[in-house]
Design an enzyme around this catalytic site. Structure first.
Site, short mmCIF file in Angstrom:
data_model
loop_
_atom_site.label_atom_id
_atom_site.label_comp_id
_atom_site.label_asym_id
_atom_site.label_seq_id
_atom_site.Cartn_x
_atom_site.Cartn_y
_atom_site.Cartn_z
N GLU A 112 0.95 -1.22 -0.03
CA GLU A 112 -0.21 0.01 0.05
C GLU A 112 0.90 1.22 0.11
O GLU A 112 1.71 1.49 0.83
CB GLU A 112 -0.86 0.05 1.35
CG GLU A 112 -1.94 -1.22 0.94
CD GLU A 112 -2.70 -1.25 2.38
OE1 GLU A 112 -2.59 -0.58 3.42
OE2 GLU A 112 -3.86 -2.00 2.47
N HIS A 121 -7.77 1.64 1.54
CA HIS A 121 -7.77 1.49 3.10
C HIS A 121 -8.09 2.76 3.89
O HIS A 121 -7.64 3.33 4.59
CB HIS A 121 -6.13 1.41 3.21
CG HIS A 121 -5.86 0.68 4.69
ND1 HIS A 121 -4.58 -0.09 4.98
CD2 HIS A 121 -6.62 0.66 5.77
CE1 HIS A 121 -4.74 -0.70 6.27
NE2 HIS A 121 -5.84 -0.14 6.81
P1 NAD Z 1 -8.86 -8.30 17.39
O1 NAD Z 1 -7.58 -8.53 17.90
O2 NAD Z 1 -9.91 -7.65 18.29
O3 NAD Z 1 -9.58 -9.51 16.83
C1 NAD Z 1 -8.83 -10.56 16.05
C2 NAD Z 1 -9.17 -11.71 16.13
O4 NAD Z 1 -8.49 -12.76 15.34
C3 NAD Z 1 -8.72 -12.35 17.60
O5 NAD Z 1 -10.14 -12.81 18.21
C4 NAD Z 1 -7.95 -13.63 17.38
O6 NAD Z 1 -8.37 -14.43 18.31
C5 NAD Z 1 -8.27 -13.76 16.12
N1 NAD Z 1 -7.22 -14.61 15.45
C6 NAD Z 1 -5.85 -14.56 15.44
N2 NAD Z 1 -5.29 -15.44 14.58
C7 NAD Z 1 -6.10 -16.12 14.15
C8 NAD Z 1 -5.90 -17.42 13.30
N3 NAD Z 1 -4.73 -17.74 12.82
N4 NAD Z 1 -7.28 -17.85 12.85
C9 NAD Z 1 -8.51 -17.37 13.10
N5 NAD Z 1 -8.65 -16.30 14.06
C10 NAD Z 1 -7.35 -15.75 14.52
O7 NAD Z 1 -8.80 -7.25 16.16
P2 NAD Z 1 -9.66 -6.29 15.44
O8 NAD Z 1 -9.67 -4.85 16.12
O9 NAD Z 1 -10.80 -6.99 15.46
O10 NAD Z 1 -9.09 -6.20 14.10
C11 NAD Z 1 -9.29 -6.97 13.01
C12 NAD Z 1 -8.47 -6.79 11.67
O11 NAD Z 1 -8.78 -5.51 11.27
C13 NAD Z 1 -6.77 -6.37 12.04
O12 NAD Z 1 -6.16 -7.32 10.92
C14 NAD Z 1 -6.45 -4.99 11.88
O13 NAD Z 1 -5.12 -4.62 11.49
C15 NAD Z 1 -7.65 -4.55 10.83
N6 NAD Z 1 -8.10 -3.22 11.01
C16 NAD Z 1 -8.20 -2.84 9.80
C17 NAD Z 1 -8.60 -1.33 9.61
C18 NAD Z 1 -8.97 -0.70 8.16
O14 NAD Z 1 -9.08 0.50 8.14
N7 NAD Z 1 -8.99 -1.54 7.02
C19 NAD Z 1 -8.99 -0.65 10.56
C20 NAD Z 1 -8.78 -1.36 12.00
C21 NAD Z 1 -8.28 -2.46 12.16
#
Ligand code: NAD
Length: 320
Positions: free
Chosen positions: A267, A286
């Site tokens: 990105e 994004h």
């Molecule tokens: P979070 O930590 O609350 O949730 C992530 C979940 O994934 C957890 O419950 C964890 O147990 C699970 N997990 C970890 N490894 C795993 C695997 N191998 N298989 C299955 N489950 C697994 O995080 P969140 O705040 O919900 O964020 C989720 C994603 O969104 C992250 O990748 C974050 O970087 C991304 N995000 C993107 C944006 C955007 O603007 N696009 C903004 C915020 C967050």
């Protein structure tokens, strides 16, 4: 205290106020900072605020002895060499959550685009298609109702759960897979024990895992082939969770029906990134996190993190 904001533009392109930070010290704000100029700009600062510019061990060493604090204006803090910071007793903080509902909303912006193509039909109407239509209405894509379809959520943390609640509100069946959560915190959502069921049963798969060695490339040719040919994939998590060449091929050859992506492995993406031209693939730059409400929460948290550090009771510390 001298505070330097290295890359403040995406957080506050001008519609928010830096006032809270100005109350804490003498502040220099840069919209963007090329990595090569970090040291020059942050020289003498006790605190830096950074979003995406890499803060390496070498940079940290060159900012000593003044630098005491690095405030990351994001959730992910892999841009900072945490080990080096810890060794030098520099405190690093992040903002664990600020955009959960905005990201969940974006999942449905993509899903509703894939199921009804509102912008496309509005644009072709503007161009005269409806006025010239021999019939009283027209549509160029299959129009799909969400009620009763199955949403499969991969990663059932904060955002995954928010997506689950919205999916239930749309009348969808919701199943979720999480490597660490086995009991559903959201009534009505069924946890499944493996990715297999998500891949085989879902009409829509939405990814919400962090990027780790286990999740990198988890959506690849092998797994795409297990999905329904009518299924949609939504990715708002991290680009590299999906193998982009494999997904582009699956879309172009009809292995799955469409994709809505807010993140890509690189990105900004190179112009020849295969997903930019893939069939029925919609890529946004994004922006899930970037609603004004979410950025306001993020900016407030950046200020409160620094204030707590100054007051000697730091919060959201990631360097211990
Ligand atoms: P979070 O930590 O609350 O949730 C992530 C979940 O994934 C957890 O419950 C964890 O147990 C699970 N997990 C970890 N490894 C795993 C695997 N191998 N298989 C299955 N489950 C697994 O995080 P969140 O705040 O919900 O964020 C989720 C994603 O969104 C992250 O990748 C974050 O970087 C991304 N995000 C993107 C944006 C955007 O603007 N696009 C903004 C915020 C967050």
């Amino acid at each position: 205290m001298k505070i330097v904001v290295l890359d403040g533009h995406t957080l506050n392109p001008g519609d928010l106020s830096w006032e809270g930070l100005h109350e804490l010290g003498e502040v220099d704000i840069y919209e963007r900072t090329p990595p090569a100029t970090v040291v020059e700009r942050a020289q003498g600062a006790q605190a830096i605020v950074v979003n995406k510019v890499p803060i390496t061990r070498e940079t940290i060493d060159q900012l000593l002895p003044d630098l005491r604090y690095i405030g990351v204006s994001a959730t992910g803090y892999d841009i900072v060499d945490i080990v080096a910071a810890r060794e030098r007793d520099i405190l690093v903080t992040n903002v664990p959550t600020y955009g959960t509902d905005s990201v969940a909303q974006m999942v449905f912006a993509h899903l509703l685009n894939l199921t009804q193509h509102v912008a496309y039909h509005a644009e072709t109407t503007r161009q005269g298609r409806w006025s010239e239509s021999p019939d009283w209405c027209y549509w160029d894509y299959p129009l799909i109702e969400l009620v009763g379809l199955t949403m499969g959520i991969v990663g059932f943390g904060r955002i995954g759960q928010a997506v689950g609640r919205l999916a239930l509100a749309f009348g969808m069946q919701v199943i979720a897979y999480d490597a660490y959560i086995t009991e559903s915190p959201v009534p009505g959502v069924e946890m499944v024990a493996s990715m297999e069921r998500i891949l085989r049963e879902s009409d829509v798969i939405s990814l919400h895992v962090p990027l780790t060695p286990e999740t990198k490339g988890m959506i690849n040719t092998e797994n795409l082939a297990k999905m329904k040919r009518s299924a949609f994939l939504i990715n708002t998590s991290r680009g590299a969770v999906v193998n982009e060449a494999d997904l582009a091929q699956a879309l172009n050859t009809g292995v799955i029906a469409g994709a809505g992506l807010d993140v890509l492995p690189v990105e900004p993406p190179p112009r020849d990134s295969p997903l930019l031209q893939a069939k029925n693939c919609y890529v946004t730059p994004h922006i899930s996190w970037a609603t004004r409400s979410a950025r306001m929460r993020l900016l407030n948290a950046v200020v409160e993190n620094l204030r707590a550090f100054i007051e000697g009771e730091p919060v959201n510390v990631v360097s211990r």
